[in-house]
Design a protein around this motif. Structure first.
Motif, mmCIF file in Angstrom:
data_model
loop_
_atom_site.group_PDB
_atom_site.id
_atom_site.type_symbol
_atom_site.label_atom_id
_atom_site.label_comp_id
_atom_site.label_asym_id
_atom_site.label_seq_id
_atom_site.Cartn_x
_atom_site.Cartn_y
_atom_site.Cartn_z
ATOM 1 N N TYR A 160 8.274 -3.734 -12.710
ATOM 2 C CA TYR A 160 9.178 -2.657 -12.555
ATOM 3 C C TYR A 160 10.597 -3.569 -12.402
ATOM 4 C CZ TYR A 160 5.534 0.551 -11.146
ATOM 5 O OH TYR A 160 4.533 1.428 -10.963
ATOM 6 N N GLY B 57 8.875 1.437 -15.300
ATOM 7 C CA GLY B 57 7.696 0.497 -15.322
ATOM 8 C C GLY B 57 7.204 0.275 -16.682
ATOM 9 N N TRP C 65 15.530 1.990 -9.600
ATOM 10 C CA TRP C 65 14.169 1.567 -10.033
ATOM 11 C C TRP C 65 13.955 2.013 -11.696
ATOM 12 C CZ3 TRP C 65 10.968 -1.953 -7.859
ATOM 13 C CH2 TRP C 65 11.364 -2.237 -6.393
ATOM 14 N N ARG D 245 3.346 -3.230 -4.115
ATOM 15 C CA ARG D 245 4.280 -3.706 -4.954
ATOM 16 C C ARG D 245 4.806 -5.100 -4.213
ATOM 17 N NH1 ARG D 245 8.730 0.343 -7.409
ATOM 18 N NH2 ARG D 245 6.650 1.622 -7.933
#
Length: 119
Positions: free
Chosen positions: A95, A112, A109, A45
């Motif tokens: 994300y 996504g 988070w 990521r």
């Protein structure tokens, strides 16, 4: 309950544009630094863009600078990522991230959203 809900992903041709949105709830949005990250298959990521909670200061990865624009609307608790001149290498799951919280740092988070750039 804290929620970050991304939307706006999809399939687009090279050179096209997409606008991602991330709707936040359950925390004081205006106090958090907001970021977009992405993760391509088989890769780690990576940070794409950041916007500060005050002053509107932004930072971009060199790979997207000049093509992507991050913005936020604190009245709507939403952060955006405008993506122009998209390339196949921009294909990834994108994300949304929120970092902040004062004396106790919180890191949230989203789930996504898939962006695929292909002809």
């Amino acid at each position: 309950e804290v929620q970050l809900v991304e939307s706006g992903g999809g399939l687009v041709q090279p050179g096209g544009s997409l606008r991602l949105s991330c709707a936040a709830s359950g925390f004081t949005f205006s106090s958090y630094r907001m970021s977009w990250y992405r993760q391509a298959p088989g890769k780690e990521r990576e940070l794409v863009a950041v916007i500060a909670n005050v002053g509107g200061v932004t930072v971009y990865a060199s790979s997207v600078k000049g093509r992507f624009t991050i913005s936020r609307d604190n009245a709507k608790n939403t952060v955006y990522l405008q993506m122009n001149s998209l390339k196949p290498e921009d294909t990834a799951v994108y994300y949304c991230n929120a970092l902040g919280g004062g004396t106790t740092i919180r890191n949230y988070w989203g789930q996504g959203t898939q962006v695929t750039v292909s002809s």
